[in-house]
Design a protein around this motif. Structure first.
Motif, short mmCIF file in Angstrom:
data_model
loop_
_atom_site.label_atom_id
_atom_site.label_comp_id
_atom_site.label_asym_id
_atom_site.label_seq_id
_atom_site.Cartn_x
_atom_site.Cartn_y
_atom_site.Cartn_z
N THR A 1 1.10 -1.33 0.03
CA THR A 1 -0.07 -0.29 0.57
C THR A 1 0.78 1.01 0.19
OG1 THR A 1 -0.16 0.04 2.62
CG2 THR A 1 -2.12 -1.22 0.84
N GLY A 2 2.07 1.30 0.34
CA GLY A 2 3.08 2.25 -0.23
C GLY A 2 2.19 3.04 2.01
N SER A 3 3.80 4.32 2.01
CA SER A 3 3.45 4.93 3.32
C SER A 3 2.99 6.14 2.75
CB SER A 3 4.98 4.69 3.54
OG SER A 3 5.72 5.35 2.51
N GLY A 4 2.07 6.69 3.53
CA GLY A 4 1.80 7.76 3.98
C GLY A 4 0.68 7.68 4.92
N TYR A 5 -0.39 8.89 4.99
CA TYR A 5 -1.04 9.73 5.42
C TYR A 5 -2.38 9.46 4.84
CZ TYR A 5 2.84 10.70 8.46
OH TYR A 5 4.16 10.15 8.97
N VAL A 6 -3.06 8.96 5.31
CA VAL A 6 -4.10 9.19 4.94
C VAL A 6 -5.61 9.66 5.25
CG1 VAL A 6 -6.16 7.13 3.52
CG2 VAL A 6 -4.26 6.11 3.80
N HIS A 7 -6.26 10.85 4.12
CA HIS A 7 -7.30 11.54 5.41
C HIS A 7 -8.63 11.88 4.28
CE1 HIS A 7 -3.87 13.90 6.84
NE2 HIS A 7 -3.23 13.35 6.85
N VAL A 8 -9.42 12.77 4.87
CA VAL A 8 -11.04 12.09 4.16
C VAL A 8 -10.93 13.89 3.63
CG1 VAL A 8 -13.29 12.31 4.27
CG2 VAL A 8 -12.03 10.27 5.89
N ALA A 9 -11.12 14.17 2.01
CA ALA A 9 -10.69 14.94 1.83
C ALA A 9 -12.51 15.63 1.02
CB ALA A 9 -9.20 15.34 0.64
N LEU A 10 -11.59 16.47 0.52
CA LEU A 10 -13.38 17.26 -0.21
C LEU A 10 -12.22 16.55 -1.91
CD1 LEU A 10 -14.01 20.91 1.00
CD2 LEU A 10 -15.20 19.43 0.88
N PRO A 11 -13.54 16.79 -2.38
CA PRO A 11 -13.38 16.42 -3.54
C PRO A 11 -11.65 16.79 -4.58
CG PRO A 11 -15.60 16.58 -4.18
CD PRO A 11 -15.02 17.30 -2.34
N ASP A 12 -11.91 18.08 -4.68
CA ASP A 12 -10.53 18.97 -4.77
C ASP A 12 -9.63 18.66 -3.81
OD1 ASP A 12 -11.04 20.24 -2.62
OD2 ASP A 12 -11.36 22.96 -3.46
#
Length: 189
Positions: free
Chosen positions: A70-81
């Motif tokens: 999956t790779g490293s990184g931080y997943v965030h919930v975002a607006l469509p933009d």
């Protein structure tokens, strides 16, 4: 002293560019994607004209990929933009053997609903979601924890996540609806 005093105001104002966020690849975060689909039902029902929220990944910079690819990184919930506000929804800095996503569906849904609420409220500058009865903002809680003195992590809080209302001046706190089912609370339904 300003926390931003390390930034240069000279000819190169951004000597340390931040990693560029990217939309999460479909299927990369299945539990988070499933939870976001549930939360997006509430977004669609209560915010006409608002497109569904998305997951974005912000690379953590230099960290190796996780064993599942999956790779490293931080997943965030975002607006469509692609704009987001708040904490990541995945396990960041997991220890060896830790799953990159929580394995409890209620926990995942709670974390994603809280992140969606924070993103919408901060970036759209509106309270979301609201209790129609009391016209106040709601919060995510396990079902049945209708007391004001409940706190996150409390042992007896094992119900599915709901949008919870503190109530009016009379303190009539109550569960508004399960997360993902706000459409049923809308007028005319």
């Amino acid at each position: 002293m300003s926390y931003f005093s390390h930034l240069s105001l000279g000819p190169d104002p951004d000597p340390w560019p931040l990693p560029e966020p990217r939309p999460a690849e479909p299927g990369q975060w299945p539990e988070l994607e499933a939870a976001l689909a549930v939360v997006n039902r509430d977004v669609t029902a209560t915010l006409p004209g608002q497109d569904p929220l998305i997951l974005v990944v912000v690379p953590s910079g230099g960290e190796p990929s996780l064993p599942d690819g999956t790779g490293s990184g931080y997943v965030h919930v975002a607006l469509p933009d692609g704009r987001w506000h708040g904490d990541p929804v995945n396990a960041y800095g997991p220890e060896e053997g830790d799953a990159p996503e929580p394995d409890d569906a209620a926990t995942v849904l709670t974390v994603v609903a809280e992140a969606a609420q924070e993103t919408i409220m901060e970036l759209s500058r509106q309270v979301w979601p609201t209790c129609r009865e009391h016209n106040t903002g709601t919060h995510v809680r396990p079902a049945g924890t209708t007391t004001d003195d409940w706190y996150q992590g409390e042992a007896d809080a094992a119900g599915p996540p709901v949008w919870w209302c503190r109530g009016g001046r009379d303190g009539d706190c109550h569960d508004v609806s399960p997360v993902g089912e706000l459409a049923a609370t809308m007028p005319g339904t």
